[in-house]
Design a protein around this motif. Structure first.
Motif, mmCIF file in Angstrom:
data_model
loop_
_atom_site.group_PDB
_atom_site.id
_atom_site.type_symbol
_atom_site.label_atom_id
_atom_site.label_comp_id
_atom_site.label_asym_id
_atom_site.label_seq_id
_atom_site.Cartn_x
_atom_site.Cartn_y
_atom_site.Cartn_z
ATOM 1 N N SER A 37 -23.188 -6.798 33.543
ATOM 2 C CA SER A 37 -23.351 -5.396 33.915
ATOM 3 C C SER A 37 -24.074 -4.647 32.794
ATOM 4 O O SER A 37 -24.204 -5.140 31.678
ATOM 5 C CB SER A 37 -21.986 -4.756 34.200
ATOM 6 O OG SER A 37 -21.253 -4.612 33.014
ATOM 7 N N SER A 38 -24.533 -3.447 33.106
ATOM 8 C CA SER A 38 -25.256 -2.665 32.094
ATOM 9 C C SER A 38 -24.348 -2.311 30.914
ATOM 10 O O SER A 38 -24.822 -2.072 29.814
ATOM 11 C CB SER A 38 -25.849 -1.407 32.712
ATOM 12 O OG SER A 38 -24.817 -0.596 33.244
ATOM 13 N N GLU A 39 -23.060 -2.254 31.165
ATOM 14 C CA GLU A 39 -22.078 -2.043 30.099
ATOM 15 C C GLU A 39 -21.108 -3.226 30.134
ATOM 16 O O GLU A 39 -20.073 -3.160 30.792
ATOM 17 C CB GLU A 39 -21.327 -0.730 30.299
ATOM 18 C CG GLU A 39 -22.220 0.490 30.230
ATOM 19 C CD GLU A 39 -21.428 1.769 30.482
ATOM 20 O OE1 GLU A 39 -20.303 1.871 29.983
ATOM 21 O OE2 GLU A 39 -21.969 2.624 31.188
ATOM 22 N N TRP A 41 -18.343 -6.186 29.579
ATOM 23 C CA TRP A 41 -16.944 -6.216 29.188
ATOM 24 C C TRP A 41 -16.754 -7.187 28.041
ATOM 25 O O TRP A 41 -17.540 -8.105 27.853
ATOM 26 C CB TRP A 41 -16.087 -6.651 30.371
ATOM 27 C CG TRP A 41 -15.859 -5.560 31.360
ATOM 28 C CD1 TRP A 41 -16.780 -5.017 32.212
ATOM 29 C CD2 TRP A 41 -14.641 -4.874 31.602
ATOM 30 N NE1 TRP A 41 -16.201 -4.035 32.962
ATOM 31 C CE2 TRP A 41 -14.890 -3.926 32.614
ATOM 32 C CE3 TRP A 41 -13.368 -4.973 31.063
ATOM 33 C CZ2 TRP A 41 -13.896 -3.085 33.096
ATOM 34 C CZ3 TRP A 41 -12.375 -4.130 31.552
ATOM 35 C CH2 TRP A 41 -12.644 -3.195 32.549
ATOM 36 N N THR A 42 -15.653 -6.996 27.329
ATOM 37 C CA THR A 42 -15.240 -7.890 26.258
ATOM 38 C C THR A 42 -13.911 -8.517 26.656
ATOM 39 O O THR A 42 -13.055 -7.847 27.233
ATOM 40 C CB THR A 42 -15.061 -7.108 24.943
ATOM 41 O OG1 THR A 42 -16.300 -6.504 24.611
ATOM 42 C CG2 THR A 42 -14.605 -8.009 23.815
ATOM 43 N N ARG A 61 -12.213 1.099 27.301
ATOM 44 C CA ARG A 61 -12.810 0.204 26.294
ATOM 45 C C ARG A 61 -13.615 -0.927 26.911
ATOM 46 O O ARG A 61 -14.256 -1.697 26.187
ATOM 47 C CB ARG A 61 -11.711 -0.409 25.419
ATOM 48 C CG ARG A 61 -10.996 0.587 24.570
ATOM 49 C CD ARG A 61 -9.991 -0.119 23.697
ATOM 50 N NE ARG A 61 -9.190 0.849 22.975
ATOM 51 C CZ ARG A 61 -8.042 0.579 22.410
ATOM 52 N NH1 ARG A 61 -7.564 -0.649 22.469
ATOM 53 N NH2 ARG A 61 -7.369 1.503 21.784
ATOM 54 N N ARG A 62 -13.503 -1.064 28.242
ATOM 55 C CA ARG A 62 -14.151 -2.173 28.952
ATOM 56 C C ARG A 62 -13.763 -3.514 28.293
ATOM 57 O O ARG A 62 -14.597 -4.364 28.009
ATOM 58 C CB ARG A 62 -15.659 -1.996 29.023
ATOM 59 C CG ARG A 62 -16.063 -0.731 29.772
ATOM 60 C CD ARG A 62 -17.541 -0.556 29.908
ATOM 61 N NE ARG A 62 -18.164 -1.544 30.771
ATOM 62 C CZ ARG A 62 -18.163 -1.535 32.120
ATOM 63 N NH1 ARG A 62 -17.539 -0.585 32.762
ATOM 64 N NH2 ARG A 62 -18.792 -2.480 32.790
ATOM 65 N N THR A 63 -12.453 -3.641 28.062
ATOM 66 C CA THR A 63 -11.923 -4.816 27.365
ATOM 67 C C THR A 63 -10.741 -5.394 28.124
ATOM 68 O O THR A 63 -9.878 -4.658 28.596
ATOM 69 C CB THR A 63 -11.497 -4.446 25.932
ATOM 70 O OG1 THR A 63 -12.635 -3.924 25.242
ATOM 71 C CG2 THR A 63 -10.951 -5.648 25.184
#
Length: 126
Positions: A37-39, A41-42, A61-63
């Motif tokens: 994705s453009s941002e 995830w971790t 945090r997209r984590t």
């Protein structure tokens, strides 16, 4: 590559040079979608025992945090569970219980299929 249940059971290393097991495809596809994705995830290890959790998805945090102390089967199930949360997106707190039930059911359904394929592949190697 093929994962086996344990070196003691199979007499081989945990990873052999066999073709990839199709059972891992749902996890890999979910990871690919989140990572591309453009941002992105971790996915990170975290000791979550204080919360009595095995994993957590933190949307701001997209984590995704996964407790690395689980055995591999529980770890894979937790990872899949958290990936499903991430793919479904954040919800208001009042919808948490219903969402958790949906994610749990989806996780169990996918894991049953994955584990059946893994066991068949392991059995075929013996």
């Amino acid at each position: 590559m093929t994962l086996v249940s344990s070196p003691a059971e199979s007499g081989t290393a945990l990873i052999s040079n066999e073709p990839a097991i199709p059972a891992l495809v749902p996890i890999l596809l979910a990871m690919r979608e989140l990572m591309s994705s453009s941002e992105p995830w971790t996915i990170a290890p975290a000791d979550l025992r204080a919360y009595k959790w095995l994993g957590a998805t933190i949307f701001p945090r997209r984590t995704i945090y996964i407790d690395p102390l689980q055995d591999w089967e529980d770890w894979a199930e937790t990872l899949l569970h958290e990936l499903i949360h991430a793919l479904r997106g954040p919800l208001p707190e009042e919808e948490y219980d219903a969402e958790e039930a949906i994610v749990e059911a989806a996780t169990r359904r996918i894991m049953r299929s994955m584990l059946a394929e893994l066991r068949a592949a392991i059995g075929a190697q013996r």
